[in-house]
Design a protein around this motif. Structure first.
Motif, PDB file in Angstrom:
ATOM      1  N   GLU A  76       0.786  -1.227   0.000  1.00  0.00           N
ATOM      2  CA  GLU A  76       0.000   0.000   0.000  1.00  0.00           C
ATOM      3  C   GLU A  76       0.822   1.284   0.000  1.00  0.00           C
ATOM      4  N   ILE A  77       2.130   1.192   0.208  1.00  0.00           N
ATOM      5  CA  ILE A  77       2.947   2.407   0.252  1.00  0.00           C
ATOM      6  C   ILE A  77       2.967   3.074  -1.123  1.00  0.00           C
ATOM      7  N   LYS A  78       2.986   4.388  -1.120  1.00  0.00           N
ATOM      8  CA  LYS A  78       3.016   5.146  -2.371  1.00  0.00           C
ATOM      9  C   LYS A  78       4.180   6.128  -2.348  1.00  0.00           C
ATOM     10  N   HIS A  79       4.455   6.691  -3.497  1.00  0.00           N
ATOM     11  CA  HIS A  79       5.451   7.752  -3.595  1.00  0.00           C
ATOM     12  C   HIS A  79       4.736   9.027  -4.043  1.00  0.00           C
ATOM     13  N   CYS A  80       5.040  10.107  -3.342  1.00  0.00           N
ATOM     14  CA  CYS A  80       4.410  11.387  -3.638  1.00  0.00           C
ATOM     15  C   CYS A  80       4.627  11.753  -5.113  1.00  0.00           C
ATOM     16  N   LYS A  81       3.572  12.127  -5.786  1.00  0.00           N
ATOM     17  CA  LYS A  81       3.662  12.459  -7.210  1.00  0.00           C
ATOM     18  C   LYS A  81       4.392  13.774  -7.456  1.00  0.00           C
ATOM     19  N   ILE A  82       4.618  14.540  -6.382  1.00  0.00           N
ATOM     20  CA  ILE A  82       5.314  15.824  -6.522  1.00  0.00           C
ATOM     21  C   ILE A  82       6.799  15.690  -6.187  1.00  0.00           C
ATOM     22  N   CYS A  83       7.092  15.185  -4.983  1.00  0.00           N
ATOM     23  CA  CYS A  83       8.493  15.166  -4.524  1.00  0.00           C
ATOM     24  C   CYS A  83       9.103  13.777  -4.495  1.00  0.00           C
ATOM     25  N   HIS A  84       8.283  12.725  -4.687  1.00  0.00           N
ATOM     26  CA  HIS A  84       8.737  11.332  -4.705  1.00  0.00           C
ATOM     27  C   HIS A  84       9.113  10.804  -3.325  1.00  0.00           C
ATOM     28  N   ASN A  85       8.689  11.480  -2.277  1.00  0.00           N
ATOM     29  CA  ASN A  85       8.879  10.975  -0.921  1.00  0.00           C
ATOM     30  C   ASN A  85       7.870   9.851  -0.668  1.00  0.00           C
ATOM     31  N   ILE A  86       8.152   8.994   0.286  1.00  0.00           N
ATOM     32  CA  ILE A  86       7.205   7.942   0.654  1.00  0.00           C
ATOM     33  C   ILE A  86       5.973   8.574   1.284  1.00  0.00           C
ATOM     34  N   SER A  87       4.812   8.023   0.935  1.00  0.00           N
ATOM     35  CA  SER A  87       3.562   8.626   1.400  1.00  0.00           C
ATOM     36  C   SER A  87       2.464   7.576   1.483  1.00  0.00           C
ATOM     37  N   ASP A  88       1.441   7.888   2.276  1.00  0.00           N
ATOM     38  CA  ASP A  88       0.267   7.021   2.341  1.00  0.00           C
ATOM     39  C   ASP A  88      -0.745   7.380   1.258  1.00  0.00           C
ATOM     40  N   SER A  89      -0.559   8.536   0.642  1.00  0.00           N
ATOM     41  CA  SER A  89      -1.476   8.999  -0.402  1.00  0.00           C
ATOM     42  C   SER A  89      -0.675   9.497  -1.598  1.00  0.00           C
ATOM     43  N   ASP A  90      -1.365   9.955  -2.634  1.00  0.00           N
ATOM     44  CA  ASP A  90      -0.682  10.398  -3.853  1.00  0.00           C
ATOM     45  C   ASP A  90       0.187  11.635  -3.607  1.00  0.00           C
ATOM     46  N   THR A  91      -0.197  12.444  -2.626  1.00  0.00           N
ATOM     47  CA  THR A  91       0.586  13.629  -2.268  1.00  0.00           C
ATOM     48  C   THR A  91       0.967  13.528  -0.796  1.00  0.00           C
ATOM     49  N   CYS A  92       2.236  13.671  -0.488  1.00  0.00           N
ATOM     50  CA  CYS A  92       2.707  13.492   0.888  1.00  0.00           C
ATOM     51  C   CYS A  92       2.246  14.636   1.788  1.00  0.00           C
ATOM     52  N   GLN A  93       2.398  14.442   3.086  1.00  0.00           N
ATOM     53  CA  GLN A  93       1.954  15.438   4.061  1.00  0.00           C
ATOM     54  C   GLN A  93       2.722  16.748   3.943  1.00  0.00           C
ATOM     55  N   ILE A  94       3.973  16.673   3.518  1.00  0.00           N
ATOM     56  CA  ILE A  94       4.779  17.895   3.396  1.00  0.00           C
ATOM     57  C   ILE A  94       4.311  18.721   2.203  1.00  0.00           C
ATOM     58  N   CYS A  95       4.158  18.091   1.058  1.00  0.00           N
ATOM     59  CA  CYS A  95       3.749  18.816  -0.143  1.00  0.00           C
ATOM     60  C   CYS A  95       2.322  19.356  -0.041  1.00  0.00           C
ATOM     61  N   SER A  96       1.477  18.674   0.725  1.00  0.00           N
ATOM     62  CA  SER A  96       0.088  19.100   0.857  1.00  0.00           C
ATOM     63  C   SER A  96      -0.117  20.080   2.003  1.00  0.00           C
ATOM     64  N   ASN A  97       0.947  20.396   2.724  1.00  0.00           N
ATOM     65  CA  ASN A  97       0.853  21.318   3.862  1.00  0.00           C
ATOM     66  C   ASN A  97       0.909  22.762   3.351  1.00  0.00           C
ATOM     67  N   PRO A  98      -0.165  23.539   3.493  1.00  0.00           N
ATOM     68  CA  PRO A  98      -0.187  24.906   2.959  1.00  0.00           C
ATOM     69  C   PRO A  98       0.772  25.868   3.665  1.00  0.00           C
ATOM     70  N   SER A  99       1.264  25.479   4.848  1.00  0.00           N
ATOM     71  CA  SER A  99       2.178  26.353   5.578  1.00  0.00           C
ATOM     72  C   SER A  99       3.628  26.215   5.105  1.00  0.00           C
ATOM     73  N   ARG A 100       3.886  25.233   4.251  1.00  0.00           N
ATOM     74  CA  ARG A 100       5.252  25.063   3.734  1.00  0.00           C
ATOM     75  C   ARG A 100       5.516  26.055   2.607  1.00  0.00           C
ATOM     76  N   ASN A 101       6.769  26.493   2.516  1.00  0.00           N
ATOM     77  CA  ASN A 101       7.186  27.448   1.488  1.00  0.00           C
ATOM     78  C   ASN A 101       7.487  26.701   0.190  1.00  0.00           C
ATOM     79  N   GLU A 102       6.571  26.779  -0.766  1.00  0.00           N
ATOM     80  CA  GLU A 102       6.732  26.029  -2.009  1.00  0.00           C
ATOM     81  C   GLU A 102       7.724  26.661  -2.977  1.00  0.00           C
ATOM     82  N   SER A 103       8.261  27.808  -2.630  1.00  0.00           N
ATOM     83  CA  SER A 103       9.224  28.466  -3.526  1.00  0.00           C
ATOM     84  C   SER A 103      10.653  27.965  -3.302  1.00  0.00           C
ATOM     85  N   VAL A 104      10.879  27.188  -2.251  1.00  0.00           N
ATOM     86  CA  VAL A 104      12.213  26.659  -1.946  1.00  0.00           C
ATOM     87  C   VAL A 104      12.148  25.138  -1.923  1.00  0.00           C
ATOM     88  N   ILE A 105      13.019  24.507  -2.707  1.00  0.00           N
ATOM     89  CA  ILE A 105      13.051  23.046  -2.784  1.00  0.00           C
ATOM     90  C   ILE A 105      14.425  22.544  -2.356  1.00  0.00           C
TER      91      ILE A 105
END
Length: 227
Positions: A76-105
């Protein structure tokens, strides 16, 4: 007497050596389990046997829970479709967190490095997991890594800075330089960790304080080329 004592030690050593090389198990199921555990990194047959015997001493419910957790993880493990981190869903908790600064990778080699950077509590941007580093000796080239998807994220126009946070090894530096060449000329700042991380060290083995300071005191990648 010395000769007798020496002969005794030799016989004792040979007996122990012979015992260690007897690979006979009282159960085929036990042998199969030991074989599987010994495939894990850093686990020899002695350690594998100790782990298996430990599991045999546990309640069946606990062992079933242990086994089912591994089966569920693999299935059931997935990889985030954005950053490729391990995730339980298609988008990981970090990428889906609106408080994160998406301008810095922050570009890292693997999932363990994401965990290492997160533990510093000094970074609030997003990540990009390459899935390895360029290593011709291991048959790993740029095509085997998630570099093209990184370029696509930069081309989206939302990214202001790329932090190259790969291990300070020859392979890590080679990968850094390759990415730098691919991004050169694009409207994005490219920086790298300050050399608080010793040359030759892998990121996951760097202590949190040193890694945090290296991240906060990062320098433009160009300045690291002359060192």
């Amino acid at each position: 007497m010395r000769k007798i004592a020496f002969t005794y030690r030799i016989l004792k050593f040979n007996t122990i050596f012979a015992f260690m090389n007897i690979d006979k198990y009282p159960s085929r199921l036990l042998e199969t389990a030991v074989n599987e555990f010994s495939k894990l990194p850093g686990i020899g047959r002695k350690s594998a046997l100790r782990l298996v015997l430990h599991l045999l001493r546990q309640d069946k419910e606990e062992v079933n829970s242990f086994g089912n957790s591994l089966i569920q993880l693999r299935n059931e493990i997935k990889h985030c479709k954005i950053c490729h981190n391990i995730s339980d869903s298609d988008t990981c908790q970090i990428c889906s967190n609106p408080s994160r600064n998406e301008s810095v990778i922050c570009v890292v080699e693997n999932i363990r490095d994401v965990m290492s950077v997160e533990n510093t509590h000094q970074f609030n941007g997003l990540y990009h997991v390459l899935g390895g580093i360029i290593s011709p000796m291991d048959g790993i080239g740029p095509a085997e890594l998630e570099i093209d998807s990184l370029i696509e994220r930069v081309d989206s126009g939302k990214v202001v800075e790329i932090i190259l946070a790969l291990s300070t090894t020859m392979e890590g530096d080679t990968t850094n330089f390759y990415i730098y060449r691919k991004l050169k000329g694009k409207e994005v700042k490219i920086s790298t960790l300050a050399r608080g991380v010793s040359i030759g060290d892998e990121l996951e083995y760097t202590d949190e304080i040193t890694l945090g300071r290296s991240l906060m005191n990062r320098v433009p990648f160009e300045s690291s080329l002359g060192k």
